[in-house]
Design a protein around this motif. Structure first.
Motif, short mmCIF file in Angstrom:
data_model
loop_
_atom_site.label_atom_id
_atom_site.label_comp_id
_atom_site.label_asym_id
_atom_site.label_seq_id
_atom_site.Cartn_x
_atom_site.Cartn_y
_atom_site.Cartn_z
N ASP A 86 11.22 -9.01 2.67
CA ASP A 86 10.05 -8.23 3.49
C ASP A 86 8.91 -9.07 3.03
O ASP A 86 8.39 -8.77 2.43
N GLU A 87 8.68 -8.99 4.58
CA GLU A 87 7.34 -9.44 5.08
C GLU A 87 6.11 -8.82 4.26
O GLU A 87 5.07 -9.07 3.78
N MET A 88 6.28 -7.93 5.01
CA MET A 88 5.50 -6.68 4.25
C MET A 88 4.27 -6.88 3.36
O MET A 88 3.74 -6.50 2.06
N ARG A 89 6.10 -6.32 2.69
CA ARG A 89 5.62 -6.19 0.57
C ARG A 89 5.47 -8.10 0.07
O ARG A 89 4.41 -8.02 -0.84
N LEU A 90 5.52 -8.61 0.47
CA LEU A 90 4.99 -10.26 0.41
C LEU A 90 3.88 -10.76 0.52
O LEU A 90 2.97 -10.59 -0.21
N ALA A 91 3.23 -9.94 1.69
CA ALA A 91 1.71 -10.08 2.36
C ALA A 91 0.93 -8.83 1.54
O ALA A 91 -0.21 -9.39 1.11
N GLU A 92 1.42 -7.98 0.98
CA GLU A 92 0.75 -7.32 0.56
C GLU A 92 0.51 -7.49 -1.43
O GLU A 92 -0.49 -7.93 -1.43
N THR A 119 3.35 2.20 7.23
CA THR A 119 2.69 2.92 7.38
C THR A 119 1.96 3.44 5.86
O THR A 119 0.71 3.57 5.48
N THR A 120 3.29 3.29 5.14
CA THR A 120 2.69 2.99 3.46
C THR A 120 2.42 2.14 2.75
O THR A 120 0.99 2.09 2.50
N ALA A 121 2.45 0.87 3.79
CA ALA A 121 1.47 -0.13 3.49
C ALA A 121 0.07 0.25 3.80
O ALA A 121 -1.15 -0.81 2.85
N PHE A 122 0.31 0.55 4.73
CA PHE A 122 -1.77 0.83 5.13
C PHE A 122 -1.98 1.92 4.53
O PHE A 122 -3.80 1.72 4.56
N ILE A 123 -1.29 2.43 3.81
CA ILE A 123 -1.94 4.10 3.24
C ILE A 123 -2.51 3.00 1.62
O ILE A 123 -4.14 2.81 1.64
N ARG A 124 -1.55 1.99 1.24
CA ARG A 124 -2.21 1.28 -0.11
C ARG A 124 -3.30 0.36 -0.20
O ARG A 124 -3.92 0.64 -0.40
N MET A 125 -3.61 -0.09 1.45
CA MET A 125 -4.62 -1.47 1.82
C MET A 125 -5.33 -0.43 1.78
O MET A 125 -6.85 -0.66 1.81
N MET A 126 -5.73 0.75 2.39
CA MET A 126 -6.84 1.68 3.08
C MET A 126 -7.21 1.56 1.62
O MET A 126 -8.86 1.64 1.34
N ASP A 127 -6.26 2.49 0.77
CA ASP A 127 -6.60 3.13 -0.56
C ASP A 127 -7.68 1.86 -1.41
O ASP A 127 -8.33 2.33 -2.58
N LYS A 128 -7.15 0.30 -1.18
CA LYS A 128 -7.39 -0.64 -1.25
C LYS A 128 -9.31 -1.18 -0.99
O LYS A 128 -9.28 -2.47 -1.23
N GLY A 129 -9.08 -1.10 0.14
CA GLY A 129 -10.29 -1.08 0.28
C GLY A 129 -10.22 -2.67 1.56
O GLY A 129 -11.55 -2.99 1.86
N VAL A 130 -8.75 -2.34 1.92
CA VAL A 130 -8.55 -4.00 2.30
C VAL A 130 -8.72 -3.48 3.88
O VAL A 130 -8.06 -2.87 4.87
N SER A 131 -9.32 -4.33 4.57
CA SER A 131 -9.61 -4.29 6.51
C SER A 131 -8.67 -5.47 6.15
O SER A 131 -8.44 -6.32 6.59
N PHE A 132 -7.94 -4.46 7.83
CA PHE A 132 -6.07 -5.08 8.56
C PHE A 132 -7.13 -4.20 10.18
O PHE A 132 -6.90 -3.83 10.70
N LEU A 133 -6.15 -5.81 10.71
CA LEU A 133 -5.61 -5.41 12.63
C LEU A 133 -4.19 -6.03 12.56
O LEU A 133 -3.43 -6.84 11.64
#
Length: 178
Positions: A86-92, A119-133
């Motif tokens: 899972d590329e998204m999980r590894l990226a996280e 969406t769940t990864a986006f939520i986790r990143m937003m909670d951690k203050g990670v900026s993403f595009l």
């Protein structure tokens, strides 16, 4: 393992000194994953798996994922894993390690391609203050796509309480579900 520790040591030293390249003050990190064929042996098939379709001759492969500093032209984080991953999980996981390398004061932006939207990864990143595009597929976020006037536009996806509530119960640490 020695190579991994050496490049992490080098990266920490690189970002400890001023002068590395940024874009409008941000370190720009591109997340990407790929696969690479390796010699097919019983051991490599057991360790990494096969990328072949069912019913065909097995081909051992390794999954690769990295965070690449676009402006400084260097890999900040990398991992190898089973060929199907899972590329998204590894990226996280890699994003979670970025602060160990660059420190707490330097902002960074993670850029991801169409294979990453979650969406769940986006939520986790937003909670951690990670900026993403993220570049989206045509099947993602239909509500926002309905408002587009062209085929390639910038959109802002608002993950408000009404959208987040649909993920209640799925918003857990993914490592516990692996």
């Amino acid at each position: 393992m020695a190579f991994y520790e050496l490049y992490r040591y080098h990266n920490r030293n690189f970002y400890a000194e001023p002068g590395f390249s940024t874009f409008q003050g941000y370190i720009v990190l591109a997340a990407d994953g790929s696969g690479i064929n390796i010699p097919t042996t019983r051991e490599t098939l057991e360790e990494f798996g096969t990328s072949s379709r069912k019913g065909t001759k097995p081909q051992a492969s390794i999954g690769l994922g990295c965070l690449y500093d676009v402006m400084s032209r260097m890999i900040l984080e990398s991992d190898r894993c089973k060929c199907k991953f899972d590329e998204m999980r590894l990226a996280e996981e890699q994003i979670d390690r970025v602060r160990e390398t660059i420190g707490d004061s330097q902002p960074f932006l993670v850029v991801m391609d169409r294979g990453y939207p979650s969406t769940t990864a986006f939520i986790r990143m937003m909670d951690k203050g990670v900026s993403f595009l993220v570049r989206l597929k045509s099947s993602d976020y239909k509500k926002e796509q309905a408002a587009l006037t062209g085929s390639d536009e910038w959109i802002e996806i608002l993950l408000d309480k009404s959208r987040i509530k649909h993920y209640k119960g799925t918003y857990t640490d993914y490592k516990s579900s692996m």
